[in-house]
Design a protein around this motif. Structure first.
Motif, PDB file in Angstrom:
ATOM      1  N   ASP A   3       0.577  -1.301   0.088  1.00 26.67           N
ATOM      2  CA  ASP A   3       0.172   0.032   0.162  1.00 26.67           C
ATOM      3  C   ASP A   3       1.339   0.819  -0.029  1.00 26.67           C
ATOM      4  N   SER A   4      -0.176   2.428  -0.699  1.00 31.16           N
ATOM      5  CA  SER A   4       1.279   3.556  -0.382  1.00 31.16           C
ATOM      6  C   SER A   4       1.993   4.475   0.434  1.00 31.16           C
ATOM      7  N   GLN A   5       0.736   4.026   1.724  1.00 28.96           N
ATOM      8  CA  GLN A   5       1.409   4.084   3.304  1.00 28.96           C
ATOM      9  C   GLN A   5       2.531   3.578   3.348  1.00 28.96           C
ATOM     10  N   THR A   6       2.709   2.267   3.791  1.00 30.01           N
ATOM     11  CA  THR A   6       3.962   1.712   3.685  1.00 30.01           C
ATOM     12  C   THR A   6       5.069   1.875   2.960  1.00 30.01           C
ATOM     13  N   VAL A   7       4.633   2.134   1.556  1.00 34.60           N
ATOM     14  CA  VAL A   7       5.796   2.741   0.403  1.00 34.60           C
ATOM     15  C   VAL A   7       6.614   4.109   1.315  1.00 34.60           C
TER      16      VAL A   7
END
Length: 87
Positions: free
Chosen positions: A63-67
């Motif tokens: 997900d974008s938050q992890t990236v």
């Protein structure tokens, strides 16, 4: 956060195909995993942070938050060890 900044990899930093980083100015060495090596290589090529994050999102099931978090953490480590310089 430095998400829109570009970074420059100093010429004194060399990276091998296996992810071994060498900082010639200090003699320090670092080892990168596969994804970190890919990110570092993109930085060395002059690719922007948003473009790198998009590539990671497209290539991996994440997900974008992890990236965002992982790339920012990695950039902070690189800056701390003077392996990249913000433009």
């Amino acid at each position: 956060m430095e998400t829109t900044s570009n970074f420059v990899v100093p010429e004194s930093v060399a990276v091998s195909d296996s992810g071994f980083l060498f900082l010639a100015s200090t003699g320090e060495t670092f080892t990168l995993n596969l994804i970190a090596k890919a990110v570092f290589t993109k930085l060395k090529e002059g690719v922007t942070i948003p473009a790198i994050k998009k590539e990671l999102l497209d290539e991996y099931d994440v997900d974008s938050q992890t990236v965002d978090r992982d790339v920012e953490d990695f950039l902070n480590q690189l800056k701390h060890h003077k392996l990249v310089i913000a433009k």
